[in-house]
Scaffold this active site. Structure first.
Site, mmCIF file in Angstrom:
data_model
loop_
_atom_site.group_PDB
_atom_site.id
_atom_site.type_symbol
_atom_site.label_atom_id
_atom_site.label_comp_id
_atom_site.label_asym_id
_atom_site.label_seq_id
_atom_site.Cartn_x
_atom_site.Cartn_y
_atom_site.Cartn_z
ATOM 1 C CE LYS A 14 3.683 -8.125 8.388
ATOM 2 N NZ LYS A 14 2.485 -7.858 7.618
ATOM 3 C CE LYS A 74 0.606 -6.326 12.394
ATOM 4 N NZ LYS A 74 -0.321 -6.845 11.390
ATOM 5 C CD GLU A 165 -4.846 -0.564 1.330
ATOM 6 O OE1 GLU A 165 -4.648 -1.763 1.033
ATOM 7 O OE2 GLU A 165 -4.968 0.315 0.477
HETATM 8 C C1 FMN Z 1 -1.331 0.037 1.305
HETATM 9 C C2 FMN Z 1 -0.751 -1.034 2.180
HETATM 10 C C3 FMN Z 1 -1.547 -1.662 3.119
HETATM 11 C C4 FMN Z 1 -1.015 -2.626 3.980
HETATM 12 N N1 FMN Z 1 -1.801 -3.134 4.984
HETATM 13 C C5 FMN Z 1 -1.235 -3.957 5.905
HETATM 14 C C6 FMN Z 1 -1.979 -4.398 7.037
HETATM 15 O O1 FMN Z 1 -3.153 -4.092 7.207
HETATM 16 N N2 FMN Z 1 -1.338 -5.171 7.972
HETATM 17 C C7 FMN Z 1 -0.024 -5.548 7.826
HETATM 18 O O2 FMN Z 1 0.500 -6.235 8.695
HETATM 19 N N3 FMN Z 1 0.703 -5.175 6.741
HETATM 20 C C8 FMN Z 1 0.130 -4.369 5.790
HETATM 21 N N4 FMN Z 1 0.878 -3.948 4.707
HETATM 22 C C9 FMN Z 1 2.267 -4.412 4.554
HETATM 23 C C10 FMN Z 1 2.516 -5.200 3.274
HETATM 24 O O3 FMN Z 1 2.079 -6.528 3.424
HETATM 25 C C11 FMN Z 1 4.007 -5.122 2.942
HETATM 26 O O4 FMN Z 1 4.317 -3.779 2.636
HETATM 27 C C12 FMN Z 1 4.436 -5.991 1.783
HETATM 28 O O5 FMN Z 1 4.238 -7.355 2.064
HETATM 29 C C13 FMN Z 1 5.911 -5.778 1.433
HETATM 30 O O6 FMN Z 1 6.726 -6.025 2.536
HETATM 31 P P1 FMN Z 1 7.672 -4.938 3.199
HETATM 32 O O7 FMN Z 1 6.821 -3.718 3.515
HETATM 33 O O8 FMN Z 1 8.169 -5.589 4.444
HETATM 34 O O9 FMN Z 1 8.753 -4.603 2.233
HETATM 35 C C14 FMN Z 1 0.345 -3.007 3.836
HETATM 36 C C15 FMN Z 1 1.126 -2.372 2.869
HETATM 37 C C16 FMN Z 1 0.610 -1.400 2.081
HETATM 38 C C17 FMN Z 1 1.520 -0.685 1.115
#
Ligand code: FMN
Length: 218
Positions: A14, A74, A165
């Protein structure tokens, strides 16, 4: 680290440390993960826009304005930001282009196999064109394999990353003239190194329990 450890230690970053850059050789490996990612019928319906300089990341941040402003730091502070794009069409000329590449790469030692591959690919493409009518969605699904591949790969390389996303595809299409080139923005992945203060680095992972998500057949 084994794969299970990597899956559990990689996390969505983050807050990036803007002073830390991914070494060129490591980023080259990440590019190869994108290129060699699998896709249905080897359709490879993708393109990647890569930002490394501050000026390029500023352009990328066109996609993280207004309601997506929470993602802007980010994009600006990561070492590299990749915009994953999908093709907007899969036409006969592109299918011939894929077949020619496979031939040049030596995939058809038996010439009859070339016809088999062409017919098999056309079958799947036509299924998504005419039966499911979801060809755009199908191509974008392939691009998500790139995302998964590089997230795990970055973890294995000790590089931090976040998939994004939460961005405006239309703004990025306009910024990079993507539609004119036959592509559309799908998602961003920001890569780099976490800042010490990143709250998310200290939180435990949360996932649904194994018994809920796996069915083990007898
Ligand atoms: C397709 C996708 C879109 C995501 N979009 C965002 C986003 O726009 N901003 C963000 O901070 N995290 C984003 N995430 C992170 C997810 O919140 C995160 O992967 C999920 O909570 C699981 O946590 P981890 O990746 O730390 O294991 C996204 C994850 C995925 C797979």
């Amino acid at each position: 680290m084994n794969l299970s450890d990597i899956a559990q230690t990689r996390y969505s970053t983050k807050e990036f440390d803007a002073t830390k850059k991914i070494p060129a050789a490591l980023f080259e490996q990440i590019k190869q993960l994108l290129r060699f990612s699998p896709s249905s019928v080897n359709s490879q319906p993708w393109h990647f826009v890569i930002a490394e300089t501050d000026a390029a990341k500023k352009r990328m941040s066109a996609g993280t304005q207004e309601s997506f402003i929470f993602n802007e730091p980010k994009v600006l502070n990561a070492s590299h930001v990749i915009l994953l794009c999908a093709k907007t069409e899969i036409d006969e000329a592109y299918m011939a282009h894929l077949l020619a590449q496979e031939e040049a790469d030596g995939r058809f030692p038996d010439p009859a196999f070339k016809t088999t591959v062409a017919q098999g690919r056309a079958r799947f493409v036509n299924m998504h064109r005419y039966v499911f009518k979801d060809v755009q969605h199908w191509m974008e699904k392939q691009v998500y394999l790139n995302m998964g591949t590089i997230l795990l790969g970055a973890g294995a390389l000790g590089v931090d990353a976040v998939p994004i996303e939460g961005m405006d595809p239309q703004a990025l299409n306009a910024e990079f003239g993507l539609i004119e080139k036959g592509y559309t923005a799908v998602a961003l992945v920001a890569l780099g190194y976490r800042k010490e203060s990143d709250f998310n680095a200290r939180l435990p992972k949360s996932r649904l329990p194994e018994e809920e998500i796996f069915t083990l057949l007898d």
